[in-house]
Design a protein around this motif. Structure first.
Motif, PDB file in Angstrom:
ATOM      1  N   LEU A 196      61.283  37.596  81.487  1.00 51.10           N
ATOM      2  CA  LEU A 196      60.413  36.531  80.976  1.00 51.10           C
ATOM      3  C   LEU A 196      61.105  35.168  81.069  1.00 51.10           C
ATOM      4  O   LEU A 196      60.486  34.176  81.452  1.00 51.10           O
ATOM      5  CB  LEU A 196      60.038  36.830  79.522  1.00 51.10           C
TER       6      LEU A 196
ATOM      7  N   SER B 147      52.584  36.836  76.005  1.00 52.05           N
ATOM      8  CA  SER B 147      53.745  36.678  76.865  1.00 52.05           C
ATOM      9  C   SER B 147      53.813  35.248  77.412  1.00 52.05           C
ATOM     10  O   SER B 147      54.890  34.639  77.466  1.00 52.05           O
ATOM     11  CB  SER B 147      53.661  37.686  78.023  1.00 52.05           C
TER      12      SER B 147
ATOM     13  N   VAL C  58      58.718  41.906  71.494  1.00 50.84           N
ATOM     14  CA  VAL C  58      57.616  41.771  72.444  1.00 50.84           C
ATOM     15  C   VAL C  58      57.085  43.137  72.909  1.00 50.84           C
ATOM     16  O   VAL C  58      56.381  43.227  73.916  1.00 50.84           O
ATOM     17  CB  VAL C  58      58.029  40.917  73.668  1.00 50.84           C
TER      18      VAL C  58
END
Length: 242
Positions: A100, A74, A9
């Protein structure tokens, strides 16, 4: 045989990447199991997220982005995490990945009121960690490498704190049966954390840090460097590979 995926990510600094590799390389380098297929999904490039039925587990990397920025990619990973909780899938979130998971499952991740944490720090563990399948062998205190501005500030319902320190109450969190997040970087070695301190030297001085002291205090993080390997071992022992 199901696969292990790395959700990449973010990406590291260009100079660091050229010298030491990137986030997914460091995760792979932490794995000693040879008979395992590990696939990197570059989330920033829009590569599709894997089907739940063929997924043994996922390691979600760190990022130079902020969870509160809520980039579309995201939010897509957040939704995947929520859906993954309905399946026997293991998830290990690292730094951004940890934040997250916390946000996806109903907690709050945001800027840590104490500011930036960077370098080799000491993590303390709670007594119940001895009952945890992944962290049961953790020492009472151990060294870990960190670099972050944001943290999981409020845990989602049902989450359990396994490790903490004076800067962050949620250094290790168990979010579900096979879902964990760590605020530190188990994939970082001495070279990598030193590179991160050097890359941020000017900013760190502005924030009141001494880069020289940070580098002097860097140590080997023997226990934390085994965590990714142990995560895979836990999933294998639970039969998540088939």
């Amino acid at each position: 045989m199901k696969d292990l995926y790395i959700f990449k990510v973010g990406k590291t600094f260009e100079k660091t990447k050229n010298q030491l590799g990137d986030f997914d390389d460091w995760v792979r380098n932490s794995v000693t199991t040879k008979d395992l297929t590990i696939k990197t999904i570059d989330i920033l490039k829009g590569e599709p997220l894997p089907p739940f039925t063929s997924t043994m587990g996922v390691v979600i990397t760190g990022s130079h982005a902020m969870v509160t920025e809520e980039h579309h990619w995201s939010l897509d990973v957040e939704e995947w995490i929520r859906q993954a909780t309905k399946h026997p899938i293991g998830i290990l979130g690292i730094c951004y990945g940890h934040q997250l998971i916390g946000k996806a499952l109903g907690g709050k991740s945001d800027f840590n009121p104490k500011g930036k944490e960077i370098g080799t720090v000491t993590i303390l563990t709670n007594p119940q960690i001895k009952e945890d399948p992944l962290f049961k062998n953790a020492p009472a205190t151990f060294s870990a490498n960190v670099t972050h501005l944001q943290s999981v500030l409020t845990l989602p319902k049902g989450a359990e704190v396994l490790g903490y320190n004076s800067h962050d109450n949620h250094q290790i969190v168990r979010y579900g049966q096979f879902i964990w997040g760590v605020q530190f970087h188990p994939e970082y070695d001495v070279q990598i954390i030193n590179a991160y301190i050097e890359e941020q030297r000017e900013d760190l001085i502005q924030l009141g840090f001494s880069p020289e002291k940070l580098i002097k205090d860097v140590t080997e993080t023997v226990y934390t460097n085994t965590i990714i390997d142990q995560f895979i071992g836990v999933l294998s022992n639970q039969g998540n590979t088939h």
